[in-house]
Design a protein around this motif. Structure first.
Motif, PDB file in Angstrom:
ATOM      1  N   THR A  95       0.846  16.277   0.213  1.00  0.00           N
ATOM      2  CA  THR A  95       0.045  15.210  -0.388  1.00  0.00           C
ATOM      3  C   THR A  95       0.249  13.889   0.361  1.00  0.00           C
ATOM      4  OG1 THR A  95       1.803  14.679  -1.973  1.00  0.00           O
ATOM      5  CG2 THR A  95       0.138  16.291  -2.655  1.00  0.00           C
ATOM      6  N   SER A  96      -0.509  12.885  -0.044  1.00  0.00           N
ATOM      7  CA  SER A  96      -0.360  11.544   0.517  1.00  0.00           C
ATOM      8  C   SER A  96       0.057  10.595  -0.599  1.00  0.00           C
ATOM      9  CB  SER A  96      -1.671  11.057   1.141  1.00  0.00           C
ATOM     10  OG  SER A  96      -2.693  10.970   0.172  1.00  0.00           O
ATOM     11  N   TYR A  98       1.374   6.393  -1.559  1.00  0.00           N
ATOM     12  CA  TYR A  98       1.563   4.999  -1.172  1.00  0.00           C
ATOM     13  C   TYR A  98       2.788   4.476  -1.907  1.00  0.00           C
ATOM     14  CZ  TYR A  98       0.892   0.004  -0.468  1.00  0.00           C
ATOM     15  OH  TYR A  98       1.081  -1.318  -0.123  1.00  0.00           O
ATOM     16  N   GLN A 118       2.483  12.687   3.773  1.00  0.00           N
ATOM     17  CA  GLN A 118       2.043  11.446   4.390  1.00  0.00           C
ATOM     18  C   GLN A 118       2.434  10.303   3.472  1.00  0.00           C
ATOM     19  OE1 GLN A 118      -2.199  11.722   5.286  1.00  0.00           O
ATOM     20  NE2 GLN A 118      -1.689  11.958   7.445  1.00  0.00           N
ATOM     21  N   PHE A 120       2.442   6.251   3.027  1.00  0.00           N
ATOM     22  CA  PHE A 120       1.922   4.956   3.449  1.00  0.00           C
ATOM     23  C   PHE A 120       2.742   3.871   2.761  1.00  0.00           C
ATOM     24  CE2 PHE A 120      -1.411   8.031   3.727  1.00  0.00           C
ATOM     25  CZ  PHE A 120      -2.191   7.672   4.815  1.00  0.00           C
ATOM     26  N   PHE A 166      -5.114   7.812  -1.520  1.00  0.00           N
ATOM     27  CA  PHE A 166      -3.776   8.351  -1.789  1.00  0.00           C
ATOM     28  C   PHE A 166      -3.838   9.297  -2.979  1.00  0.00           C
ATOM     29  CE2 PHE A 166      -3.496   3.731  -0.811  1.00  0.00           C
ATOM     30  CZ  PHE A 166      -3.138   3.850   0.520  1.00  0.00           C
TER      31      PHE A 166
END
Length: 251
Positions: A95-96, A98, A118, A120, A166
């Protein structure tokens, strides 16, 4: 005696949020106004308080400072680590995410599972923690440096985050009150938080109980903008009721 007096000044100002020179002189009548001013100057130099015109403010309520992160990282450490462990369990490989700036989110960055992910972030301390992992790919939006929060923010950071998506956003706050919602001490930081929240499928607030009924300067969201609140202990009944009404899950 001098060190004891200065510690007492810090406690007084932290409890009130701010104090004038006259208020401090009344609180410490045994010393001169010049001595009080010298104490404030020394405490400001040590980043214990922030001098303003006619008085002093606590680090936590100083506009644009919101508590120097080097100091905040050493406050409520057990609570932040407990929150970080709970929040890390919400992470799913592939997953992404933040990661917002702030000391509690930095604790999460240090507690992440080392999986394909990932991540951020605009938080400098988060970047340092994320650099230790083998499988987490770290992406850093650009921006200008807020030296108090050690975060990249500003219009460039907002523009870049606004173009991203995200799966999860992990957000920190300086305070929460029923009248103001979740707040922080910088307008630019608040705008970046709002943008990250808007770009995420699941919005997760990392929040220790010491911040309840404390309002900083800029509101960036309220209960109904959040999906999950992760805290170290139970929340007050009134706040739990607000969360239940808004469909917010409490961990």
């Amino acid at each position: 005696m001098m060190n004891e007096r200065r510690e007492a000044i810090v406690r007084l100002v932290d409890s009130q949020g701010s104090a004038t020179i006259a208020q401090l002189k009344d609180a410490f009548p045994e010393v001169s106004e010049m001595t009080i001013r010298n104490d404030i100057k020394a405490l400001d130099a040590d980043h214990r308080l922030v001098r303003i015109y006619g008085g002093v403010r606590s680090i936590e309520t100083a506009v644009g400072a919101d508590g120097l992160i080097d100091l905040r990282r050493n406050k409520n450490v057990a609570a932040k680590n407990a929150i970080a462990r709970k929040a890390a369990e919400l992470i799913t490989a592939g997953t992404s995410v933040y990661l917002d700036s702030g000391s509690t989110v930095a604790a999460l960055a240090a507690a992440l599972p080392d999986v394909q992910l990932q991540a951020f972030t605009c938080g400098i301390y988060n970047i340092l923690e994320l650099g230790r992992y083998s499988y987490i790919k770290t992406i850093v939006p650009g921006g200008s440096l807020n030296r108090y929060n050690m975060c990249l923010h500003g219009s460039r950071a907002v523009r870049e985050v606004a173009r991203m998506h995200f799966d999860q956003v992990f957000i920190g706050a300086s305070g929460y009150s029923a009248s103001c919602g979740f707040t922080c001490g910088s307008d630019e930081e608040a705008e970046l938080k709002r943008t990250a929240i808007e770009r995420a499928d699941t919005r997760i607030m990392l929040f220790d109980s010491s911040k309840i009924d404390h309002a900083s300067t800029f509101t960036f969201c309220d209960i109904d903008d959040i999906d999950i609140i992760v805290t170290e202990d139970g929340l007050p009944a009134e706040l739990q009721a607000r969360c239940q009404a808004a469909g917010v899950h409490i961990l």
